[in-house]
Design an enzyme around this catalytic site. Structure first.
Site, PDB file in Angstrom:
ATOM      1  N   LYS A  77     -15.822 -14.349   5.547  1.00 11.98           N
ATOM      2  CA  LYS A  77     -15.125 -13.310   6.560  1.00 11.98           C
ATOM      3  C   LYS A  77     -15.460 -13.760   7.926  1.00 11.98           C
ATOM      4  O   LYS A  77     -16.663 -13.682   8.255  1.00 11.98           O
ATOM      5  CB  LYS A  77     -15.372 -11.884   5.918  1.00 11.98           C
ATOM      6  CG  LYS A  77     -14.190 -10.929   6.143  1.00 11.98           C
ATOM      7  CD  LYS A  77     -13.215 -11.100   5.173  1.00 11.98           C
ATOM      8  CE  LYS A  77     -12.218 -10.218   5.436  1.00 11.98           C
ATOM      9  NZ  LYS A  77     -11.252  -9.960   4.280  1.00 11.98           N
ATOM     10  N   GLY A 177       0.172   4.285  -0.609  1.00 10.49           N
ATOM     11  CA  GLY A 177       0.157   3.576   0.534  1.00 10.49           C
ATOM     12  C   GLY A 177       1.420   2.796   0.438  1.00 10.49           C
ATOM     13  O   GLY A 177       1.137   1.565  -0.693  1.00 10.49           O
ATOM     14  N   GLY A 179       2.547   0.285   1.553  1.00  9.45           N
ATOM     15  CA  GLY A 179       2.890  -0.880   2.561  1.00  9.45           C
ATOM     16  C   GLY A 179       3.099  -2.188   2.031  1.00  9.45           C
ATOM     17  O   GLY A 179       3.824  -2.293   0.923  1.00  9.45           O
ATOM     18  N   VAL A 181       1.453  -4.275  -0.006  1.00  7.15           N
ATOM     19  CA  VAL A 181       0.957  -4.153  -1.058  1.00  7.15           C
ATOM     20  C   VAL A 181       1.697  -3.059  -2.306  1.00  7.15           C
ATOM     21  O   VAL A 181       2.187  -3.428  -3.166  1.00  7.15           O
ATOM     22  CB  VAL A 181      -0.437  -3.973  -1.405  1.00  7.15           C
ATOM     23  CG1 VAL A 181      -1.032  -3.975  -2.888  1.00  7.15           C
ATOM     24  CG2 VAL A 181      -1.252  -5.193  -0.739  1.00  7.15           C
ATOM     25  N   GLY A 182       1.688  -1.761  -1.643  1.00 13.60           N
ATOM     26  CA  GLY A 182       1.959  -0.957  -2.478  1.00 13.60           C
ATOM     27  C   GLY A 182       3.849  -1.088  -2.779  1.00 13.60           C
ATOM     28  O   GLY A 182       4.294  -0.680  -3.969  1.00 13.60           O
TER      29      GLY A 182
HETATM   30  P1  NAD Z   1       0.006  -2.084   5.195  1.00  8.02           P
HETATM   31  O1  NAD Z   1      -0.654  -1.624   6.341  1.00  8.02           O
HETATM   32  O2  NAD Z   1       1.133  -3.125   4.945  1.00  8.02           O
HETATM   33  O3  NAD Z   1       0.073  -0.921   4.110  1.00  8.02           O
HETATM   34  C1  NAD Z   1      -0.828   0.142   4.251  1.00  8.02           C
HETATM   35  C2  NAD Z   1      -0.066   1.418   3.661  1.00  8.02           C
HETATM   36  O4  NAD Z   1      -0.932   2.412   3.448  1.00  8.02           O
HETATM   37  C3  NAD Z   1       1.033   1.951   4.824  1.00  8.02           C
HETATM   38  O5  NAD Z   1       2.012   2.381   4.337  1.00  8.02           O
HETATM   39  C4  NAD Z   1       0.244   3.160   5.379  1.00  8.02           C
HETATM   40  O6  NAD Z   1       0.967   4.114   6.051  1.00  8.02           O
HETATM   41  C5  NAD Z   1      -0.523   3.658   4.223  1.00  8.02           C
HETATM   42  N1  NAD Z   1      -1.738   4.439   4.209  1.00  8.02           N
HETATM   43  C6  NAD Z   1      -2.683   4.575   5.258  1.00  8.02           C
HETATM   44  N2  NAD Z   1      -3.485   5.428   5.027  1.00  8.02           N
HETATM   45  C7  NAD Z   1      -3.045   6.082   3.998  1.00  8.02           C
HETATM   46  C8  NAD Z   1      -3.610   7.428   3.503  1.00  8.02           C
HETATM   47  N3  NAD Z   1      -4.828   7.868   3.969  1.00  8.02           N
HETATM   48  N4  NAD Z   1      -2.787   7.775   2.331  1.00  8.02           N
HETATM   49  C9  NAD Z   1      -1.721   7.263   1.840  1.00  8.02           C
HETATM   50  N5  NAD Z   1      -1.129   6.144   2.544  1.00  8.02           N
HETATM   51  C10 NAD Z   1      -1.946   5.430   3.412  1.00  8.02           C
HETATM   52  O7  NAD Z   1      -1.338  -2.836   4.182  1.00  8.02           O
HETATM   53  P2  NAD Z   1      -1.379  -3.731   2.958  1.00  8.02           P
HETATM   54  O8  NAD Z   1      -1.436  -5.124   3.349  1.00  8.02           O
HETATM   55  O9  NAD Z   1      -0.205  -3.149   2.145  1.00  8.02           O
HETATM   56  O10 NAD Z   1      -2.906  -3.386   2.422  1.00  8.02           O
HETATM   57  C11 NAD Z   1      -3.168  -2.232   2.040  1.00  8.02           C
HETATM   58  C12 NAD Z   1      -4.738  -2.426   1.127  1.00  8.02           C
HETATM   59  O11 NAD Z   1      -4.815  -3.437   0.506  1.00  8.02           O
HETATM   60  C13 NAD Z   1      -5.736  -2.672   2.229  1.00  8.02           C
HETATM   61  O12 NAD Z   1      -6.913  -2.040   1.606  1.00  8.02           O
HETATM   62  C14 NAD Z   1      -5.890  -4.253   1.998  1.00  8.02           C
HETATM   63  O13 NAD Z   1      -7.253  -4.602   2.559  1.00  8.02           O
HETATM   64  C15 NAD Z   1      -5.537  -4.313   0.513  1.00  8.02           C
HETATM   65  N6  NAD Z   1      -5.343  -5.747   0.146  1.00  8.02           N
HETATM   66  C16 NAD Z   1      -4.163  -6.109   0.826  1.00  8.02           C
HETATM   67  C17 NAD Z   1      -3.511  -7.671   0.512  1.00  8.02           C
HETATM   68  C18 NAD Z   1      -2.473  -8.265   0.955  1.00  8.02           C
HETATM   69  O14 NAD Z   1      -1.977  -9.351   0.530  1.00  8.02           O
HETATM   70  N7  NAD Z   1      -1.742  -7.499   1.903  1.00  8.02           N
HETATM   71  C19 NAD Z   1      -4.548  -8.300  -0.521  1.00  8.02           C
HETATM   72  C20 NAD Z   1      -5.679  -7.807  -1.024  1.00  8.02           C
HETATM   73  C21 NAD Z   1      -5.796  -6.489  -0.675  1.00  8.02           C
END
Ligand code: NAD
Length: 370
Positions: A77, A177, A179, A181-182
């Site tokens: 990282k 969340g 975003g 992933v969600g």
């Molecule tokens: P993203 O920024 O696209 O989405 C994050 C979402 O979470 C947003 O909708 C944001 O509004 C919401 N959020 C932030 N704080 C919040 C809270 N306190 N309560 C509820 N919702 C909240 O990020 P992402 O890429 O979807 O990543 C989300 C998580 O998954 C992170 O922890 C990231 O490290 C992990 N992750 C992502 C990937 C990937 O492929 N993108 C892979 C492995 C792990």
């Protein structure tokens, strides 16, 4: 022991490199944790408050995730100190300088992470030729747009639901969340018959026991609105998502959201982690005692890195998604079966699986390279 070795254990880290160019305000660190399975892949995180310890923890998490996913890559990282929303020109200069400063660290391949994206990876690739998570024009597979991690998570959930004793079809899902992933996790789970009953983002949450339309919520996000503004369902506080009655609860936002003080409130039968380290160790034990099955983060959310590694090796999008499905289903099955057999937490079983793969690979390494 010398302070430089304060993180050292049987796996690593193999290398910690600090870079500092006061002239342009460059400050960053690379941790290559373990390269027994191949050159490390891990994201470049840009934030004002990152430090070496965080970098090491994230690098170790990548060692475990990549080994568990059976990738020919170790874990690493890098962190770049700075506000990712700084003017684009300055950010480009810093990211390019960071890449150049680490050009000789051939055992590390850059990927995107918090604060960096595919454009940053294009800059890195242009400077030193080693980056994944690239734009399509450079052979990239846009993993967030396609929902690689959410896709893998839905497969993990399907396998785990069988272990928890309920079918995915008809299962109620809450997603914290909404975003990259969600949203995609909800989309792929709905495609397999599950019913999204609640979702949240940083501005609030929405709850509808009769079910929410995933595409309608996605449209709210595309329009720059919060899921909480969706006209259907009842608006609730973000913190109250944990109380929503459902079968599957998906954390996909921040670390440590399920803790000792709220784990008893969770009214789900299965927790499938999209976010990294969303539960504390104590909370995971509490969940286990209450009979809530938990699929560890680095097993359930490996879809993104599997996609990135496949991209690096020139695979097509179709092959990448096949690999995600195959590996995440197999790992979820193996980890949950092993945890049950040994009476341990799924996280313990997952760590043991990953570490045993790393150890075996370490045994095959040639060290007489000098
Ligand atoms: P993203 O920024 O696209 O989405 C994050 C979402 O979470 C947003 O909708 C944001 O509004 C919401 N959020 C932030 N704080 C919040 C809270 N306190 N309560 C509820 N919702 C909240 O990020 P992402 O890429 O979807 O990543 C989300 C998580 O998954 C992170 O922890 C990231 O490290 C992990 N992750 C992502 C990937 C990937 O492929 N993108 C892979 C492995 C792990």
């Amino acid at each position: 022991m010398d302070d430089a070795f304060r993180f050292a254990d049987e796996l690593g880290p193999a290398k910690i490199v600090h870079v500092h160019e006061p002239g342009i305000g460059l400050r960053g660190t690379l941790v290559v944790d373990n390269v027994a399975t191949g050159p490390a892949i891990g994201g470049l995180r840009m934030a004002p408050d990152v430090d070496t310890q965080e970098c090491f923890r994230l690098a170790r998490a990548m060692t475990l995730k990549n080994a568990a996913a059976g990738l020919p890559h170790g874990g690493g990282k890098s962190i770049l100190v700075g506000d990712p929303r700084m003017p684009a020109e300055r950010k480009e200069r810093l990211v390019r300088a960071m890449a150049c400063a680490l050009a000789d660290c051939r055992d590390y391949i850059f990927g995107p992470d918090m604060g960096t994206d595919e454009t940053c990876m294009a800059w890195v690739k242009a400077e030193i030729g080693r980056a994944v998570g690239l734009p399509r024009e450079l052979g990239g597979i846009p993993l967030d747009e396609l929902g690689a991690t959410g896709f893998g998570l839905a497969h993990a959930a399907e396998v785990a639901a069988r272990h928890a004793g309920f079918p995915l079809a008809g299962a109620r899902v809450a997603v914290q969340g909404f975003g990259a992933v969600g949203l995609h996790a909800a989309r792929f789970l709905a495609a397999r018959g599950a019913l999204l009953v609640a979702a949240s983002d940083s501005q609030g949450a929405i709850h509808a026991p009769e079910g929410l339309d995933v595409e309608a919520l996605a449209a709210e996000k595309r329009a720059g609105r919060s899921v909480a503004e969706h006209p259907k369902g009842r608006r609730i506080e973000g913190d109250d998502l944990v109380d929503v009655e459902c079968e599957i609860w998906v954390p996909a936002a921040r670390p440590d959201v399920i803790r000792e003080d709220n784990a008893a409130r969770l009214r789900a039968r299965l927790l499938v982690s999209g976010a990294n380290i969303p539960t504390t160790d104590a909370a995971e034990e509490m969940l286990q005692r209450r009979g809530v099955l938990s699929v560890p983060d680095f097993i359930a959310n490996a879809g993104g890195v599997i996609c990135a590694a496949m991209e690096y090796h020139g695979a097509t999008q179709t092959a990448a998604f096949q690999a995600i499905e195959e590996r995440i289903r197999a790992n979820t099955e193996e980890v949950l079966a092993d945890a049950k057999r040994r009476g341990v937490l799924p996280r313990r079983a997952a760590v043991d699986l990953a570490v045993s793969r790393v150890r075996r690979a370490m045994g095959w390494r040639r060290w007489s390279i000098f």
